[in-house]
Design a protein around this motif. Sequence first.
Motif, PDB file in Angstrom:
ATOM      1  N   ASN A  46       0.833  -1.211   0.000  1.00  0.00           N
ATOM      2  CA  ASN A  46       0.000   0.000   0.000  1.00  0.00           C
ATOM      3  C   ASN A  46       0.862   1.254   0.000  1.00  0.00           C
ATOM      4  O   ASN A  46       0.457   2.290  -0.514  1.00  0.00           O
ATOM      5  N   GLU A  47       2.066   1.155   0.571  1.00  0.00           N
ATOM      6  CA  GLU A  47       2.951   2.315   0.662  1.00  0.00           C
ATOM      7  C   GLU A  47       3.611   2.667  -0.670  1.00  0.00           C
ATOM      8  O   GLU A  47       3.933   3.822  -0.911  1.00  0.00           O
ATOM      9  N   ALA A  50       1.293   3.580  -5.440  1.00  0.00           N
ATOM     10  CA  ALA A  50       1.108   4.787  -6.260  1.00  0.00           C
ATOM     11  C   ALA A  50       2.372   5.084  -7.064  1.00  0.00           C
ATOM     12  O   ALA A  50       2.297   5.402  -8.258  1.00  0.00           O
ATOM     13  N   GLN A  51       3.535   4.942  -6.433  1.00  0.00           N
ATOM     14  CA  GLN A  51       4.800   5.177  -7.132  1.00  0.00           C
ATOM     15  C   GLN A  51       5.031   4.114  -8.203  1.00  0.00           C
ATOM     16  O   GLN A  51       5.489   4.422  -9.302  1.00  0.00           O
ATOM     17  N   PHE A  52       4.696   2.860  -7.892  1.00  0.00           N
ATOM     18  CA  PHE A  52       4.846   1.789  -8.880  1.00  0.00           C
ATOM     19  C   PHE A  52       3.999   2.087 -10.110  1.00  0.00           C
ATOM     20  O   PHE A  52       4.473   1.986 -11.242  1.00  0.00           O
ATOM     21  N   ILE A  53       2.744   2.460  -9.895  1.00  0.00           N
ATOM     22  CA  ILE A  53       1.850   2.753 -11.021  1.00  0.00           C
ATOM     23  C   ILE A  53       2.386   3.927 -11.838  1.00  0.00           C
ATOM     24  O   ILE A  53       2.357   3.909 -13.070  1.00  0.00           O
ATOM     25  N   ALA A  54       2.912   4.934 -11.165  1.00  0.00           N
ATOM     26  CA  ALA A  54       3.454   6.103 -11.869  1.00  0.00           C
ATOM     27  C   ALA A  54       4.674   5.745 -12.712  1.00  0.00           C
ATOM     28  O   ALA A  54       4.859   6.292 -13.800  1.00  0.00           O
ATOM     29  N   ASP A  55       5.502   4.803 -12.220  1.00  0.00           N
ATOM     30  CA  ASP A  55       6.765   4.473 -12.889  1.00  0.00           C
ATOM     31  C   ASP A  55       6.672   3.304 -13.867  1.00  0.00           C
ATOM     32  O   ASP A  55       7.525   3.163 -14.745  1.00  0.00           O
ATOM     33  N   ALA A  56       5.677   2.457 -13.725  1.00  0.00           N
ATOM     34  CA  ALA A  56       5.604   1.214 -14.497  1.00  0.00           C
ATOM     35  C   ALA A  56       5.226   1.464 -15.951  1.00  0.00           C
ATOM     36  O   ALA A  56       4.613   2.473 -16.288  1.00  0.00           O
ATOM     37  N   ASP A  57       5.591   0.508 -16.793  1.00  0.00           N
ATOM     38  CA  ASP A  57       5.201   0.531 -18.198  1.00  0.00           C
ATOM     39  C   ASP A  57       3.850  -0.174 -18.317  1.00  0.00           C
ATOM     40  O   ASP A  57       3.761  -1.389 -18.128  1.00  0.00           O
ATOM     41  N   SER A  71      -5.410 -13.902  -3.423  1.00  0.00           N
ATOM     42  CA  SER A  71      -5.372 -12.436  -3.267  1.00  0.00           C
ATOM     43  C   SER A  71      -4.862 -11.741  -4.525  1.00  0.00           C
ATOM     44  O   SER A  71      -5.257 -10.612  -4.824  1.00  0.00           O
ATOM     45  N   SER A  72      -4.008 -12.420  -5.272  1.00  0.00           N
ATOM     46  CA  SER A  72      -3.451 -11.818  -6.484  1.00  0.00           C
ATOM     47  C   SER A  72      -4.532 -11.534  -7.514  1.00  0.00           C
ATOM     48  O   SER A  72      -4.387 -10.623  -8.332  1.00  0.00           O
ATOM     49  N   GLN A  73      -5.623 -12.276  -7.471  1.00  0.00           N
ATOM     50  CA  GLN A  73      -6.693 -12.054  -8.437  1.00  0.00           C
ATOM     51  C   GLN A  73      -7.355 -10.690  -8.226  1.00  0.00           C
ATOM     52  O   GLN A  73      -7.592  -9.957  -9.188  1.00  0.00           O
ATOM     53  N   GLY A  74      -7.611 -10.340  -6.973  1.00  0.00           N
ATOM     54  CA  GLY A  74      -8.179  -9.024  -6.682  1.00  0.00           C
ATOM     55  C   GLY A  74      -7.216  -7.908  -7.030  1.00  0.00           C
ATOM     56  O   GLY A  74      -7.613  -6.882  -7.596  1.00  0.00           O
ATOM     57  N   ALA A  75      -5.935  -8.115  -6.711  1.00  0.00           N
ATOM     58  CA  ALA A  75      -4.923  -7.113  -7.032  1.00  0.00           C
ATOM     59  C   ALA A  75      -4.768  -6.957  -8.537  1.00  0.00           C
ATOM     60  O   ALA A  75      -4.622  -5.844  -9.049  1.00  0.00           O
TER      61      ALA A  75
END
Length: 102
Positions: A46-47, A50-57, A71-75
């Motif tokens: 959770n921490e 947001a940064q991962f989404i901003a940096d990811a391709d 749990s990976s299915q929901g994520a």
Amino acid sequence: MSTFKHLSINELIHMTTDSNDVQIVDIRDGATFNAGHIENSINLTNENIAQFIADADMDKPLVVVCYHGISSQGAAGYLIEQGFDDVYSLDGGYAAWGAAHA
């Protein structure tokens, strides 16, 4: 709207062998991740999400790993909603990966 796909351990092995473009995120807790994880995976929390989404391709394949593949299915569904195009949930999770590599 697209949806995530299920991925077997063998499919992940082939995917990572064939390409270096695969992004792997592990949503297990930090201590468990540090005790063992798939090579080149990122511990997504959770921490740092947001940064991962901003940096990811957003166009590269993204594989989500948890303990047992539940749990990976929901994520994975959430990451599709955030704009990722090619998202997979690893069937069996890290438990299956670890068993296959024991």
